[in-house]
Scaffold this motif. Structure first.
Motif, PDB file in Angstrom:
ATOM      1  N   VAL A  48       7.967  -2.699   5.757  1.00 47.01           N
ATOM      2  CA  VAL A  48       9.193  -2.021   6.178  1.00 47.01           C
ATOM      3  C   VAL A  48       8.899  -1.393   7.539  1.00 47.01           C
ATOM      4  O   VAL A  48       8.114  -0.445   7.640  1.00 47.01           O
ATOM      5  CB  VAL A  48       9.609  -0.941   5.167  1.00 47.01           C
ATOM      6  N   VAL A  49       9.496  -1.949   8.565  1.00 40.31           N
ATOM      7  CA  VAL A  49       9.263  -1.483   9.935  1.00 40.31           C
ATOM      8  C   VAL A  49      10.262  -0.386  10.265  1.00 40.31           C
ATOM      9  O   VAL A  49      11.483  -0.603  10.221  1.00 40.31           O
ATOM     10  CB  VAL A  49       9.391  -2.643  10.939  1.00 40.31           C
ATOM     11  N   THR A  50       9.751   0.798  10.590  1.00 40.88           N
ATOM     12  CA  THR A  50      10.609   1.950  10.867  1.00 40.88           C
ATOM     13  C   THR A  50      10.293   2.533  12.235  1.00 40.88           C
ATOM     14  O   THR A  50       9.317   2.146  12.890  1.00 40.88           O
ATOM     15  CB  THR A  50      10.426   3.047   9.803  1.00 40.88           C
ATOM     16  N   THR A  51      11.097   3.484  12.653  1.00 46.16           N
ATOM     17  CA  THR A  51      10.844   4.171  13.924  1.00 46.16           C
ATOM     18  C   THR A  51       9.608   5.055  13.832  1.00 46.16           C
ATOM     19  O   THR A  51       9.106   5.538  14.852  1.00 46.16           O
ATOM     20  CB  THR A  51      12.055   5.036  14.307  1.00 46.16           C
ATOM     21  N   GLY A  52       9.109   5.267  12.608  1.00 43.77           N
ATOM     22  CA  GLY A  52       7.909   6.071  12.423  1.00 43.77           C
ATOM     23  C   GLY A  52       6.686   5.252  12.074  1.00 43.77           C
ATOM     24  O   GLY A  52       5.654   5.808  11.696  1.00 43.77           O
ATOM     25  N   ILE A  55       5.482   0.516   6.821  1.00 39.04           N
ATOM     26  CA  ILE A  55       5.146   0.868   5.444  1.00 39.04           C
ATOM     27  C   ILE A  55       4.949  -0.424   4.673  1.00 39.04           C
ATOM     28  O   ILE A  55       5.839  -1.275   4.642  1.00 39.04           O
ATOM     29  CB  ILE A  55       6.255   1.706   4.792  1.00 39.04           C
ATOM     30  N   SER A  56       3.775  -0.582   4.066  1.00 41.53           N
ATOM     31  CA  SER A  56       3.481  -1.771   3.274  1.00 41.53           C
ATOM     32  C   SER A  56       3.717  -1.453   1.805  1.00 41.53           C
ATOM     33  O   SER A  56       3.295  -0.402   1.311  1.00 41.53           O
ATOM     34  CB  SER A  56       2.030  -2.205   3.499  1.00 41.53           C
ATOM     35  N   ALA A  57       4.402  -2.355   1.102  1.00 35.40           N
ATOM     36  CA  ALA A  57       4.713  -2.110  -0.308  1.00 35.40           C
ATOM     37  C   ALA A  57       4.790  -3.418  -1.074  1.00 35.40           C
ATOM     38  O   ALA A  57       5.183  -4.450  -0.529  1.00 35.40           O
ATOM     39  CB  ALA A  57       6.029  -1.354  -0.439  1.00 35.40           C
ATOM     40  N   LYS A  58       4.414  -3.352  -2.335  1.00 32.19           N
ATOM     41  CA  LYS A  58       4.512  -4.530  -3.183  1.00 32.19           C
ATOM     42  C   LYS A  58       5.959  -4.814  -3.536  1.00 32.19           C
ATOM     43  O   LYS A  58       6.386  -5.969  -3.613  1.00 32.19           O
ATOM     44  CB  LYS A  58       3.695  -4.326  -4.457  1.00 32.19           C
ATOM     45  N   GLN A  59       6.736  -3.758  -3.767  1.00 34.34           N
ATOM     46  CA  GLN A  59       8.154  -3.892  -4.090  1.00 34.34           C
ATOM     47  C   GLN A  59       8.980  -3.034  -3.139  1.00 34.34           C
ATOM     48  O   GLN A  59       8.586  -1.918  -2.789  1.00 34.34           O
ATOM     49  CB  GLN A  59       8.431  -3.447  -5.523  1.00 34.34           C
ATOM     50  N   VAL A  60      10.128  -3.556  -2.729  1.00 33.00           N
ATOM     51  CA  VAL A  60      11.036  -2.829  -1.849  1.00 33.00           C
ATOM     52  C   VAL A  60      12.453  -2.987  -2.375  1.00 33.00           C
ATOM     53  O   VAL A  60      12.885  -4.102  -2.688  1.00 33.00           O
ATOM     54  CB  VAL A  60      10.966  -3.358  -0.392  1.00 33.00           C
ATOM     55  N   VAL A  61      13.164  -1.881  -2.491  1.00 34.63           N
ATOM     56  CA  VAL A  61      14.580  -1.941  -2.861  1.00 34.63           C
ATOM     57  C   VAL A  61      15.388  -1.374  -1.700  1.00 34.63           C
ATOM     58  O   VAL A  61      15.081  -0.301  -1.182  1.00 34.63           O
ATOM     59  CB  VAL A  61      14.864  -1.175  -4.172  1.00 34.63           C
TER      60      VAL A  61
END
Length: 232
Positions: A48-52, A55-61
């Protein structure tokens, strides 16, 4: 329609309570941070690419309201708009007395009277894109509606007005579940005018989906694949 047993919820207080509960369970919040995009990472994880930062995650909702379509567009599988914004304007009035009347609904508009004398007047339904602003015509429409239903509201104080964007789908049903062909990427959105009302139920069933638990009800009618002829 007069619904004497209808209930109301104060959205800011509801969100504050959810926030407190989440923090008590160890949930972290990245405030003032915009999600730019979602990318496939290594070893089946998502980035998840953010302005901060990332974030690496196995699951994303993704539960981003009307903005969810942009984040998930690369992963829908079949091009097309799944979520679109529908603007709703609301007016808040204040009566001199603290008397109250039952919640009133007329088509898509309503009057919600609170015990402190405030009266919520909603709402417009406008397909105008990403423009969450109030307009003189929208406010006039709501005031005319309020005055027509309850002439005494002509004497009420005008407190404020605001506008928001409701995430709508083409068939009026929410999108709940895993994105076809995008393992461990989920969506929970498209609740249109019922997002707050269905928030707790949505959170519960999405937790069941992501944890591989038995579901309390069938989600086929809410699957992403219904728009592409693909069912789970």
């Amino acid at each position: 329609i007069e619904i004497k047993e209808h209930a109301q919820i104060r959205t800011p207080r509801h969100l504050q309570a959810l926030r407190m509960l989440c923090r008590s369970q160890g949930v972290g919040f990245a405030e003032a941070t915009k999600v730019l995009r979602i990318e496939a990472g290594e070893e089946g994880r998502w980035l998840v690419v953010t302005t901060g930062g990332q974030i690496s995650a196995k699951q994303v909702v993704v539960s981003a309201g009307s903005w969810g379509n942009d984040l998930l567009a690369p992963w829908w599988g079949v091009p097309g708009e799944r979520l679109r914004p529908i603007r709703g304007q609301i007016v808040l009035l204040k009566r001199d007395d603290h008397g109250c009347f039952p919640i009133l609904e007329v088509d898509h508009r309503y009057l919600v009277c609170r015990g402190d004398g405030h009266v919520l007047v909603g709402s417009t339904l406008e397909d105008v894109g990403f423009r969450p602003v109030t307009t003189s015509s929208g406010i006039e429409e709501l005031l005319n509606f309020a005055h027509g239903v309850s002439p005494e509201l002509k004497r009420a104080q005008f407190v404020k007005s605001w506008a928001g964007l409701r995430p709508a789908t083409n068939d009026g049903l929410p999108l709940l579940g895993e994105i076809p062909r995008a393992k461990n990427l989920y969506v929970a959105g498209g609740h249109y005018r019922n997002g707050i009302l269905l928030s707790l139920g949505t959170g519960r069933v999405m937790a069941q989906v992501m944890c591989g638990e038995s579901l309390e009800f069938d989600l086929d009618d809410f699957s992403v694949g219904r728009f592409a002829g693909v069912r789970p």
